[in-house]
Scaffold this motif. Sequence first.
Motif, mmCIF file in Angstrom:
data_model
loop_
_atom_site.group_PDB
_atom_site.id
_atom_site.type_symbol
_atom_site.label_atom_id
_atom_site.label_comp_id
_atom_site.label_asym_id
_atom_site.label_seq_id
_atom_site.Cartn_x
_atom_site.Cartn_y
_atom_site.Cartn_z
ATOM 1 N N ASN A 33 0.871 -1.211 0.010
ATOM 2 C CA ASN A 33 0.029 -0.023 0.183
ATOM 3 C C ASN A 33 0.913 1.257 -0.002
ATOM 4 O OD1 ASN A 33 -2.275 -1.446 -0.012
ATOM 5 N ND2 ASN A 33 -2.562 -1.497 2.115
ATOM 6 N N LEU A 34 2.222 1.237 0.706
ATOM 7 C CA LEU A 34 2.882 2.234 0.662
ATOM 8 C C LEU A 34 3.822 2.348 -0.724
ATOM 9 C CD1 LEU A 34 4.180 2.038 4.335
ATOM 10 C CD2 LEU A 34 2.496 3.406 3.452
ATOM 11 N N ASN A 35 4.255 3.709 -0.983
ATOM 12 C CA ASN A 35 5.030 3.787 -2.146
ATOM 13 C C ASN A 35 6.332 3.240 -1.851
ATOM 14 O OD1 ASN A 35 6.874 5.751 -1.047
ATOM 15 N ND2 ASN A 35 5.469 7.458 -2.262
ATOM 16 N N THR A 36 7.267 2.954 -2.750
ATOM 17 C CA THR A 36 8.444 2.364 -2.551
ATOM 18 C C THR A 36 9.458 3.169 -1.565
ATOM 19 O OG1 THR A 36 8.603 1.597 -4.850
ATOM 20 C CG2 THR A 36 10.543 1.490 -3.684
ATOM 21 N N GLN A 37 9.507 4.377 -1.733
ATOM 22 C CA GLN A 37 10.413 5.109 -0.858
ATOM 23 C C GLN A 37 9.815 5.278 0.626
ATOM 24 O OE1 GLN A 37 13.166 6.559 -1.815
ATOM 25 N NE2 GLN A 37 13.432 7.171 0.047
ATOM 26 N N GLN A 38 8.867 5.122 1.014
ATOM 27 C CA GLN A 38 8.066 5.114 2.255
ATOM 28 C C GLN A 38 8.262 3.654 2.538
ATOM 29 O OE1 GLN A 38 4.014 6.044 1.394
ATOM 30 N NE2 GLN A 38 4.058 8.128 2.386
ATOM 31 N N GLN A 39 8.242 2.789 2.018
ATOM 32 C CA GLN A 39 8.672 1.373 2.614
ATOM 33 C C GLN A 39 9.864 1.161 2.666
ATOM 34 O OE1 GLN A 39 6.016 -0.552 3.126
ATOM 35 N NE2 GLN A 39 7.293 -2.183 4.063
ATOM 36 N N ILE A 40 10.969 1.635 1.966
ATOM 37 C CA ILE A 40 12.157 1.534 2.010
ATOM 38 C C ILE A 40 12.737 2.212 3.469
ATOM 39 C CG2 ILE A 40 14.489 2.260 1.488
ATOM 40 C CD1 ILE A 40 13.584 1.705 -1.512
ATOM 41 N N GLU A 41 12.072 3.619 3.836
ATOM 42 C CA GLU A 41 12.265 4.300 4.972
ATOM 43 C C GLU A 41 11.552 3.597 6.221
ATOM 44 O OE1 GLU A 41 11.164 8.233 4.115
ATOM 45 O OE2 GLU A 41 12.434 8.551 2.845
ATOM 46 N N LYS A 42 10.607 3.132 6.079
ATOM 47 C CA LYS A 42 9.972 2.270 7.089
ATOM 48 C C LYS A 42 10.701 1.161 7.540
ATOM 49 C CE LYS A 42 5.789 -0.013 8.505
ATOM 50 N NZ LYS A 42 4.545 -0.600 8.125
ATOM 51 N N ASN A 43 11.432 0.391 6.611
ATOM 52 C CA ASN A 43 12.196 -0.517 6.955
ATOM 53 C C ASN A 43 13.547 -0.199 7.263
ATOM 54 O OD1 ASN A 43 10.087 -2.630 6.198
ATOM 55 N ND2 ASN A 43 11.056 -2.673 4.021
ATOM 56 N N LEU A 44 14.161 0.777 7.276
ATOM 57 C CA LEU A 44 15.549 1.250 7.404
ATOM 58 C C LEU A 44 15.637 1.979 8.710
ATOM 59 C CD1 LEU A 44 17.261 2.114 3.882
ATOM 60 C CD2 LEU A 44 17.561 0.021 5.245
ATOM 61 N N TYR A 45 14.456 2.747 8.780
ATOM 62 C CA TYR A 45 14.495 3.572 9.919
ATOM 63 C C TYR A 45 13.317 3.402 10.792
ATOM 64 C CZ TYR A 45 17.713 5.868 6.698
ATOM 65 O OH TYR A 45 18.747 5.999 6.155
ATOM 66 N N PRO A 46 13.171 2.240 11.572
ATOM 67 C CA PRO A 46 11.922 1.860 12.319
ATOM 68 C C PRO A 46 11.641 2.797 13.439
ATOM 69 C CG PRO A 46 13.848 0.317 12.902
ATOM 70 C CD PRO A 46 14.223 1.273 11.627
ATOM 71 N N LEU A 47 12.404 3.549 13.918
ATOM 72 C CA LEU A 47 12.121 4.299 14.917
ATOM 73 C C LEU A 47 11.776 6.021 14.724
ATOM 74 C CD1 LEU A 47 15.102 3.531 17.494
ATOM 75 C CD2 LEU A 47 12.599 2.713 17.463
ATOM 76 N N HIS A 48 11.768 5.953 13.331
ATOM 77 C CA HIS A 48 11.456 7.454 12.638
ATOM 78 C C HIS A 48 9.948 7.543 13.057
ATOM 79 C CE1 HIS A 48 11.732 10.771 9.982
ATOM 80 N NE2 HIS A 48 10.417 10.231 9.273
ATOM 81 N N ASN A 49 9.752 8.642 13.482
ATOM 82 C CA ASN A 49 8.392 9.235 13.933
ATOM 83 C C ASN A 49 7.842 8.798 15.148
ATOM 84 O OD1 ASN A 49 8.013 11.182 11.695
ATOM 85 N ND2 ASN A 49 7.034 9.551 10.411
ATOM 86 N N THR A 50 8.687 8.109 15.973
ATOM 87 C CA THR A 50 8.332 7.557 17.285
ATOM 88 C C THR A 50 8.692 8.693 18.279
ATOM 89 O OG1 THR A 50 10.488 6.707 17.664
ATOM 90 C CG2 THR A 50 8.627 5.380 16.573
ATOM 91 N N GLN A 51 7.957 8.566 19.394
ATOM 92 C CA GLN A 51 8.261 9.578 20.489
ATOM 93 C C GLN A 51 9.680 9.476 21.232
ATOM 94 O OE1 GLN A 51 6.561 12.286 20.844
ATOM 95 N NE2 GLN A 51 5.305 11.927 19.508
ATOM 96 N N PRO A 52 10.494 10.332 21.104
ATOM 97 C CA PRO A 52 11.720 10.225 22.063
ATOM 98 C C PRO A 52 11.592 10.351 23.519
ATOM 99 C CG PRO A 52 11.576 12.313 21.107
ATOM 100 C CD PRO A 52 10.389 11.650 20.567
ATOM 101 N N TYR A 53 12.498 9.829 24.220
ATOM 102 C CA TYR A 53 12.516 9.957 25.791
ATOM 103 C C TYR A 53 12.773 11.520 25.983
ATOM 104 C CZ TYR A 53 12.284 4.842 26.482
ATOM 105 O OH TYR A 53 12.095 3.519 26.272
ATOM 106 N N ASN A 54 12.199 11.906 27.118
ATOM 107 C CA ASN A 54 12.315 13.234 27.539
ATOM 108 C C ASN A 54 12.750 13.247 28.910
ATOM 109 O OD1 ASN A 54 12.382 15.945 27.636
ATOM 110 N ND2 ASN A 54 10.286 16.252 28.124
ATOM 111 N N TYR A 55 14.110 13.922 28.833
ATOM 112 C CA TYR A 55 14.799 13.788 30.432
ATOM 113 C C TYR A 55 14.733 15.412 30.824
ATOM 114 C CZ TYR A 55 16.346 9.302 29.181
ATOM 115 O OH TYR A 55 16.546 7.853 28.799
#
Length: 83
Positions: free
Chosen positions: A45-67
């Motif tokens: 369902n995702l285009n090629t570039q989005q799928q590649i980025e999803k596989n290579l950068y699984p933490l992209h767009n996730t919430q970081p820890y806040n110290y």
Amino acid sequence: MVNKELLIKEIESLPSELLTEAFDFIRFIKVSHAKRQLKDDTSSNLNTQQQIEKNLYPLHNTQPYNYDNPTEPVALEDWEFLQ
């Protein structure tokens, strides 16, 4: 399994200044392989570039820890691993 063992031996014998290049090359191979797989996969369902980025950068767009105060001392009872 023999190929994996040979590869590990070769990596272990590399000088430390070449390890970064070897790592970059391995990442390049993985990206190339992912691109080829996605071209063959028409059901995605995702285009090629989005799928590649999803596989290579699984933490992209996730919430970081806040110290809040990272340099503030921590009490002994606050250390979870000590309990």
